[in-house]
Design a protein around this motif. Structure first.
Motif, PDB file in Angstrom:
ATOM      1  N   UNK A 188     -59.139  62.946  39.496  1.00 52.82           N
ATOM      2  CA  UNK A 188     -59.505  64.109  38.674  1.00 52.82           C
ATOM      3  C   UNK A 188     -58.988  64.007  37.233  1.00 52.82           C
ATOM      4  N   UNK A 189     -57.713  63.641  37.056  1.00 54.72           N
ATOM      5  CA  UNK A 189     -57.180  63.493  35.698  1.00 54.72           C
ATOM      6  C   UNK A 189     -57.862  62.380  34.924  1.00 54.72           C
ATOM      7  N   UNK A 190     -58.207  61.304  35.639  1.00 49.70           N
ATOM      8  CA  UNK A 190     -58.907  60.194  34.992  1.00 49.70           C
ATOM      9  C   UNK A 190     -60.313  60.603  34.570  1.00 49.70           C
ATOM     10  N   UNK A 191     -60.999  61.412  35.388  1.00 48.07           N
ATOM     11  CA  UNK A 191     -62.341  61.889  35.034  1.00 48.07           C
ATOM     12  C   UNK A 191     -62.274  62.744  33.773  1.00 48.07           C
ATOM     13  N   UNK A 192     -61.251  63.603  33.687  1.00 45.74           N
ATOM     14  CA  UNK A 192     -61.072  64.418  32.481  1.00 45.74           C
ATOM     15  C   UNK A 192     -60.876  63.516  31.259  1.00 45.74           C
ATOM     16  N   UNK A 193     -60.022  62.504  31.394  1.00 50.11           N
ATOM     17  CA  UNK A 193     -59.750  61.597  30.274  1.00 50.11           C
ATOM     18  C   UNK A 193     -60.983  60.788  29.888  1.00 50.11           C
ATOM     19  N   UNK A 194     -61.703  60.294  30.873  1.00 57.14           N
ATOM     20  CA  UNK A 194     -62.918  59.523  30.609  1.00 57.14           C
ATOM     21  C   UNK A 194     -63.943  60.360  29.864  1.00 57.14           C
ATOM     22  N   UNK A 195     -64.107  61.607  30.273  1.00 62.00           N
ATOM     23  CA  UNK A 195     -65.082  62.479  29.619  1.00 62.00           C
ATOM     24  C   UNK A 195     -64.717  62.697  28.158  1.00 62.00           C
ATOM     25  N   UNK A 196     -63.440  62.890  27.873  1.00 61.76           N
ATOM     26  CA  UNK A 196     -63.010  63.048  26.481  1.00 61.76           C
ATOM     27  C   UNK A 196     -63.211  61.751  25.701  1.00 61.76           C
ATOM     28  N   UNK A 197     -62.884  60.621  26.337  1.00 62.91           N
ATOM     29  CA  UNK A 197     -63.044  59.333  25.661  1.00 62.91           C
ATOM     30  C   UNK A 197     -64.508  59.068  25.331  1.00 62.91           C
ATOM     31  N   UNK A 198     -65.410  59.441  26.225  1.00 63.55           N
ATOM     32  CA  UNK A 198     -66.837  59.229  25.973  1.00 63.55           C
ATOM     33  C   UNK A 198     -67.313  60.006  24.757  1.00 63.55           C
ATOM     34  N   UNK A 199     -66.556  61.021  24.380  1.00 65.86           N
ATOM     35  CA  UNK A 199     -66.896  61.822  23.211  1.00 65.86           C
ATOM     36  C   UNK A 199     -65.979  61.513  22.034  1.00 65.86           C
ATOM     37  N   UNK A 200     -65.336  60.340  22.075  1.00 69.44           N
ATOM     38  CA  UNK A 200     -64.596  59.845  20.915  1.00 69.44           C
ATOM     39  C   UNK A 200     -63.105  60.079  20.910  1.00 69.44           C
ATOM     40  N   UNK A 201     -62.529  60.679  21.940  1.00 67.54           N
ATOM     41  CA  UNK A 201     -61.093  60.973  21.961  1.00 67.54           C
ATOM     42  C   UNK A 201     -60.296  59.729  22.370  1.00 67.54           C
ATOM     43  N   UNK A 202     -59.858  58.965  21.387  1.00 69.34           N
ATOM     44  CA  UNK A 202     -59.134  57.723  21.663  1.00 69.34           C
ATOM     45  C   UNK A 202     -57.800  57.971  22.360  1.00 69.34           C
ATOM     46  N   UNK A 203     -57.200  59.133  22.138  1.00 65.13           N
ATOM     47  CA  UNK A 203     -55.919  59.425  22.771  1.00 65.13           C
ATOM     48  C   UNK A 203     -56.034  59.573  24.293  1.00 65.13           C
ATOM     49  N   UNK A 204     -57.260  59.681  24.803  1.00 67.76           N
ATOM     50  CA  UNK A 204     -57.477  59.810  26.244  1.00 67.76           C
ATOM     51  C   UNK A 204     -57.679  58.470  26.948  1.00 67.76           C
TER      52      UNK A 204
END
Length: 196
Positions: free
Chosen positions: A93-109
């Motif tokens: 679940x935490x990885x899915x949240x991070x992946x979703x943010x990364x797909x939208x440009x959030x490098x910190x995720x």
């Protein structure tokens, strides 16, 4: 379409109530929960943002993450803020949240998303979603590497099967992060279809 799909589209409140209380049976595995979550997120009708925000109170962590994953299609700011907090969840679940943010440009995720490769190699059909999320992350990072002209990922199915993937990927990210702009070429199509 089944009753779940019809209700999700035309009468979401009863489905939301069911999802808030849902607790996965161990024999069903996380893939079933992920299927419920993504089906509801894609089809949810009515007051969509209200229903998706309600999932933040779901008992099941995958369902809790699904709300803001799909909220990003309607209210990007609220979805991204909620997902940042949900990155702290253990496991997929935490990885899915991070992946979703990364797909939208959030490098910190990206470092949190890379932890998908920390555990033993995932095999398709194990009943979890890690294998699916790993594939999406590899696609995102591979496309971003190519677009940024940086060396390709130190990853292959063979290296994954050998269990020696996390450290090389983490090292690759640290070395190339400054030169990479995260690019998900599939995102416009996903936005159009409201699909993860």
């Amino acid at each position: 379409p089944g009753a779940f799909e019809m209700l999700a589209r035309y009468d979401p409140p009863p489905v939301v109530r069911m999802l808030l209380a849902y607790e996965a049976r161990p024999e069903a595995g996380a893939r079933f929960t992920y299927h419920l979550a993504t089906t509801f997120g894609a089809l949810c009708g009515g007051e969509r943002t209200v229903h998706l925000k309600a999932l933040l109170d779901a008992k099941d962590p995958l369902l809790r993450v699904a709300g803001p994953v799909f909220l990003c299609f309607d209210d990007l700011g609220s979805g991204m803020t909620a997902l940042k907090d949900l990155e702290a969840l253990d496991g997929d679940p935490g990885a899915w949240a991070a992946l979703t943010r990364a797909r939208r440009g959030a490098k910190d995720s990206v470092p949190r998303a890379l932890r998908l490769f920390e555990a033993a190699p995932a095999k398709e059909g194990e009943g979890d979603v890690r294998h699916l999320l790993q594939g999406k992350l590899i696609v995102l990072l591979s496309n971003s590497a190519r677009a940024g002209g940086v060396p390709p990922l130190p990853w292959s199915r063979e290296s994954e099967a050998a269990g020696a993937t996390f450290d090389p990927l983490r090292g690759w990210w640290k070395e190339n992060e400054a030169r990479i702009q995260l690019v998900d070429p599939w995102l416009p199509l996903l936005e159009e279809k409201r699909s993860d």
